[in-house]
Design an enzyme around this catalytic site. Structure first.
Site: not given
Length: 749
Positions: A16, A19, A437, A633, A637
């Site tokens: 759970c 834990c 771009d 790309d 960039d």
């Protein structure tokens, strides 16, 4: 500063959210540990640490002290533990079967006489001594609790010892108290008022069986959530056919391959590693990577990618990337990393869970005391306390976020969208502005000939190709290829000369040919009539590059070249706008070229931007309050991608720029941008729904279990509480699995 290392631990025994919190706490306390991410759905922990301060064995030892099993994953087993998972599932199935059969017998012995009088008569008739069947219930329940139920009692008691009770503690306490109370009533009935001499063996046995059923269904659903990852792993070949220096072929495990090895790929086989074709020719199915249904022809000198399929020819390839360095391995690692990460929205659940279990124990105690004081009813008090403990398990809270992340990112990966980290999923869902771009993103990134105009267009193209075949200008290849595609044979050029910034010139058949920009004609004094000039200007205003061709100072014609818009670009822009996003183009191209494309797409633009200028635009917009996503790309960039709230890199084949952005579109298809936004938003919506129902479930059922509705004749039996607790986790997982229906944007068109 010393370089940090990251290791992945496999954690066993977590059940759970409590834990998860405990494991994160013990790991985070270790000196040298910088960051810890524990995922309940994958049962993995990713730990970043300083190597000289802490070692992997220290990490596993700390987890063991917290009451869980931990092991550092080796490279080969890191991504594929299907055998172990299947074995664990079979063990769970066995436990569920045993608990269900024994629990059913206990339930029949307990409840049967009350509902079917003939059962009571028969049991009494065959009973060898008084209370025989009650003792049978006790024995069967003991077998259930300390057989299949030991998975709750062992970890639950350890959790109490570490002062951080969890779901196991709640189940163990609730069923243990009911079992112990019933055993004392059976053995020493005189110690209890007659009205309180009830046996709750059925509640203990059935609750354990119900919770085990819930955990088993949960495990089945978890297997479904990681299906996409297992599909990717299945593309990895286990063995390869290695050719040695003597030309002998032998099968070897792919783990033993190294860069430079020569491998034989036969028709129908999956290519084992990334490599370069040395010999042979074959069609290769790359759909798993590019999404393209048509195979591509591969020959000597071509690159091939591991995981793709050789359809019809024998290939000899030289390995260029092996192991973790292959494209497929990086994709798998990226998907797993996204599924293991923790989203900021998970912080709310984490804060609640830290205090949740202690509050539940307190609620159970208060419920017991209140009913003893108000009603002096030990039966009601005990049932209420046990029901609270059983129904309040925070499993659903712990699974709400990771289950949705696993399914959402897995489905996105199938559609060609890779999230580098889970955090990118949430960040992308909040983006309100997208910057694109231009070249290679909104456009194809390579010029094409879109038209030839003038008095003699065919001759203009033929002569232009003749001169451009000797030029190194980026547009030259386009002109030459276009002429050849039309069946033209360019003539021989003599006296070729490049005029930097203007064009090229040379002699063809004794005539002087000039090919170049408008300023070349002006410099050479070549006259151009007004209609031709207006037509050329119109093409330039429409985003085309115009190349003029003249022979002996007479205009022969002009060529219009353009970088075409990518298929679907307009639909993508409109779709993003329809989703409430503002779309802007940022490009290094000339303002007139950028304006032409922006007009077609009906978007704003920033032109003549250097890479650092693009990053500055991103920062400026963020300072204005926008949450900015940048699509590029992934190479030139990079600064803008890094500064954006979410960077999205378009890529294809072996050019995947995984480290350049938060999200990578593996198929290079612009329409996947919309798919990425849809996947992010639907996943976050799913997580919010999961968290709402997980919290609502506890807010609604804990008071009912505590008995607030008893005056109205409504009370929650511990057996039903166990069923409800299991169903809550199954509901969250089932809701998460709906994300498998996320569709690609192009499929929805």
């Amino acid at each position: 500063m010393e370089k940090l290392q990251t290791t992945t631990l496999k954690i066993k025994g977590m059940s759970c959210a409590s834990c998860v919190g405990r494991v994160e706490k013990v790991l985070g306390k270790l000196e040298g540990v910088v960051e810890v991410d524990v995922n309940l759905a994958t049962e993995r922990a990713q730990v970043r640490y300083v190597p000289n301060s802490v070692q992997p064995e220290d990490l596993t030892a700390a987890v063991a002290r917290a009451g869980y099993e931990a092991s550092a994953l080796e490279e080969q087993e890191e991504l594929d533990d299907s055998v172990e998972r299947d074995a664990a599932l079979q063990a769970q199935q066995h436990e569920v079967t045993v608990a269900s059969v024994l629990g059913l017998f206990v339930l029949i012995l307990s409840m049967g006489p009350a509902f079917v009088p003939v059962v009571a008569y028969w049991l009494e008739a065959v009973s060898p001594f008084p209370k025989f069947w009650a003792w049978v219930q006790a024995v069967l329940t003991t077998l259930v609790l300390f057989g299949p139920g030991r998975r709750f009692f062992g970890p639950g008691l350890k959790a109490y010892r570490h002062l951080s009770p969890d779901m196991n503690s709640l189940v163990a306490t609730g069923t243990g108290v009911a079992w112990f109370y019933s055993l004392w009533v059976l053995g020493f009935p005189a110690w209890f008022p007659e009205a309180s001499r009830h046996l709750y063996f059925d509640s203990s046995a059935v609750v354990v069986a119900a919770v085990l059923w819930g955990k088993y269904l949960e495990s089945l659903a978890k297997g479904q959530t990681s299906l996409a990852l297992r599909k990717l792993i299945g593309l990895q070949s286990k063995t390869a056919c290695l050719m040695d220096d003597q030309g002998q072929e032998r099968a070897v495990p792919t783990a033993l391959l190294k860069v430079g090895d020569c491998l034989v790929i036969r028709p129908g086989e999956r290519i084992t590693v990334d490599g370069l074709v040395k010999e042979g020719r074959a069609y290769v199915d790359e759909s798993m990577l590019t999404g393209e249904p048509l195979p591509k022809i591969k020959g000597a000198g071509d690159r091939v990618t591991g995981g793709t399929v050789d359809l019809d020819g024998r290939l000899l390839i030289e390995a260029t990337s092996v192991g973790r360095d292959t494209v497929l391995a990086q994709i798998v690692k990226l998907v797993e990393s996204a599924q293991t990460g923790k989203l900021p929205i998970q912080g709310l659940a984490d804060r609640v869970v830290r205090v949740f279990t202690p509050l539940v124990l307190l609620t159970a105690l208060v419920s017991f005391v209140v009913w003893m004081v108000v009603r002096d009813d030990l039966n009601l008090a005990l049932v209420s306390a046990v029901a609270v403990l059983v129904v309040a398990c925070p499993c659903a809270m712990g699974l709400a976020t990771p289950a949705a992340i696993m399914v959402g990112t897995g489905r996105a990966a199938e559609l060609g969208v890779l999230f580098r980290k889970g955090e990118a999923l949430e960040a992308l869902s909040h983006i309100d502005m997208v910057l694109f771009d231009k070249t290679g993103t909104l456009t194809e990134g390579r010029p094409v000939l879109v038209g030839v105009h003038g008095p003699q267009p065919d001759e203009a193209l033929r002569l232009a190709a003749a001169l451009e075949s000797a030029s190194e200008h980026p547009l030259s290849r386009t002109i030459v290829d276009s002429a050849r595609q039309r069946g033209m044979n360019p003539p021989v050029v003599e006296g070729f000369r490049a005029v930097p910034g203007f064009g090229v010139e040379g002699q063809v058949g004794g005539s002087r040919v000039c090919v170049g920009a408008r300023r070349f004609l002006e410099q050479e004094g070549i006259p151009v009539d007004e209609d031709a000039m207006n037509e050329a200007t119109g093409l330039e205003n429409n985003g085309c590059t115009v190349v003029f061709v003249a022979v002996d100072l007479q205009l022969l014609g002009f060529l219009a070249l353009a970088d075409p818009i990518k298929p679907g670009a307009q639909e993508v822009v409109q779709a993003l706008k329809a989703r409430g996003l503002k779309v802007v183009m940022v490009t290094g191209d000339a303002r007139r070229t950028a304006a032409a494309l922006a007009d077609k797409l009906l978007i704003e633009f920033h032109a003549e931007m250097l890479p650092q200028d693009k990053a500055r635009v991103v920062v400026d917009l963020q300072n204005q309050g926008y949450r900015v996503g940048f699509v590029g790309d992934g190479i030139n960039d990079a600064p803008a991608l890094a500064h954006a709230s979410v960077g999205i890199a378009l890529a294809s084949g072996t050019d995947i720029a995984m480290e350049a952005a938060d999200v990578t579109l593996t198929r290079g298809d612009l329409r996947a941008v919309v798919t990425a936004f849809d996947a992010a938003r639907q996943t976050l919506s799913n997580i919010r729904g999961n968290l709402f129902w997980a919290f609502f479930y506890n807010i609604l059922l804990i008071p009912i279990a505590a008995g607030v509705a008893v005056p109205f004749g409504v009370h929650l039996n511990p057996m039903l509480a166990g069923v409800a607790m299991g169903l809550s986790s199954v509901f969250v997982l089932g809701n998460s699995l709906r994300l498998k229906r996320i569709s690609a944007f192009e499929e929805a068109l």
